[in-house]
Motif scaffolding. Structure first.
Motif, PDB file in Angstrom:
ATOM      1  N   ARG A  77      79.788  23.698  49.440  1.00  0.00           N
ATOM      2  CA  ARG A  77      78.888  22.590  49.153  1.00  0.00           C
ATOM      3  C   ARG A  77      77.516  23.151  48.802  1.00  0.00           C
ATOM      4  N   ILE A  78      77.028  22.764  47.619  1.00  0.00           N
ATOM      5  CA  ILE A  78      75.711  23.188  47.163  1.00  0.00           C
ATOM      6  C   ILE A  78      74.947  21.967  46.679  1.00  0.00           C
ATOM      7  N   SER A  79      73.679  22.135  46.443  1.00  0.00           N
ATOM      8  CA  SER A  79      72.867  21.008  45.978  1.00  0.00           C
ATOM      9  C   SER A  79      73.286  20.615  44.554  1.00  0.00           C
ATOM     10  N   GLU A  81      71.392  20.112  42.084  1.00  0.00           N
ATOM     11  CA  GLU A  81      70.576  20.881  41.141  1.00  0.00           C
ATOM     12  C   GLU A  81      71.181  22.265  40.883  1.00  0.00           C
ATOM     13  N   LEU A  82      71.592  22.945  41.969  1.00  0.00           N
ATOM     14  CA  LEU A  82      72.203  24.257  41.813  1.00  0.00           C
ATOM     15  C   LEU A  82      73.543  24.149  41.108  1.00  0.00           C
ATOM     16  N   HIS A  83      74.300  23.127  41.419  1.00  0.00           N
ATOM     17  CA  HIS A  83      75.583  22.886  40.757  1.00  0.00           C
ATOM     18  C   HIS A  83      75.368  22.792  39.243  1.00  0.00           C
ATOM     19  N   LYS A  84      74.368  22.028  38.841  1.00  0.00           N
ATOM     20  CA  LYS A  84      74.059  21.867  37.418  1.00  0.00           C
ATOM     21  C   LYS A  84      73.683  23.207  36.796  1.00  0.00           C
ATOM     22  N   LYS A  85      72.846  23.988  37.478  1.00  0.00           N
ATOM     23  CA  LYS A  85      72.420  25.287  36.945  1.00  0.00           C
ATOM     24  C   LYS A  85      73.609  26.226  36.760  1.00  0.00           C
ATOM     25  N   VAL A  86      74.496  26.257  37.743  1.00  0.00           N
ATOM     26  CA  VAL A  86      75.679  27.116  37.649  1.00  0.00           C
ATOM     27  C   VAL A  86      76.560  26.665  36.489  1.00  0.00           C
ATOM     28  N   PHE A  87      76.737  25.365  36.351  1.00  0.00           N
ATOM     29  CA  PHE A  87      77.554  24.821  35.264  1.00  0.00           C
ATOM     30  C   PHE A  87      76.971  25.198  33.908  1.00  0.00           C
ATOM     31  N   VAL A  88      75.673  24.971  33.737  1.00  0.00           N
ATOM     32  CA  VAL A  88      75.015  25.266  32.459  1.00  0.00           C
ATOM     33  C   VAL A  88      75.106  26.765  32.145  1.00  0.00           C
TER      34      VAL A  88
END
Length: 115
Positions: A77-79, A81-88
């Motif tokens: 489980r991550i925030s 915002e971090l999820h989005k950054k990793v995805f991008v």
């Protein structure tokens, strides 16, 4: 000092009861309760090995597949915002998020230590 022991792919905890003056533990990462104990390190390790062997024999006799703790899949489980950054980042580098995270963890000094 390490507070775990390993045998046949299973990892067990090492605890100490001052009140009972005994070492004890359980196999980690599986639902089945496999516990062991000993009055010293040698007895603890021997009982751990025997407990794992007994579990594997019981599974064999009952036709069940023994549980394994490390299947190569786990939830993190991550925030958002971090999820989005990793995805991008992963999409920009044409790799999956899983591959990016696996590569990042493999580079971690903690991941490289002997277990």
């Amino acid at each position: 000092m390490n507070n775990t022991i390993q045998y046949k792919g299973y990892v067990g905890s090492i605890e100490f009861s001052e009140e009972d003056k005994i070492f004890y533990g359980k196999v980690l990462g599986i639902r089945s309760l496999i516990s062991y104990e000993g009055e010293n390190a040698t007895e603890l390790i021997d009982d751990f090995h025997q407990a794992v062997d007994d579990y594997l024999e019981l599974c064999k006799k009952s036709g069940q597949t023994p549980e394994t703790a490390f299947k190569g899949s786990f939830n993190v489980r991550i925030s958002p915002e971090l999820h989005k950054k990793v995805f991008v980042y992963a999409m920009a580098h044409q790799i999956s998020m899983n591959r990016y995270i696996e590569e990042t963890l493999a580079k971690s000094p903690a991941a490289l230590e002997e277990v």
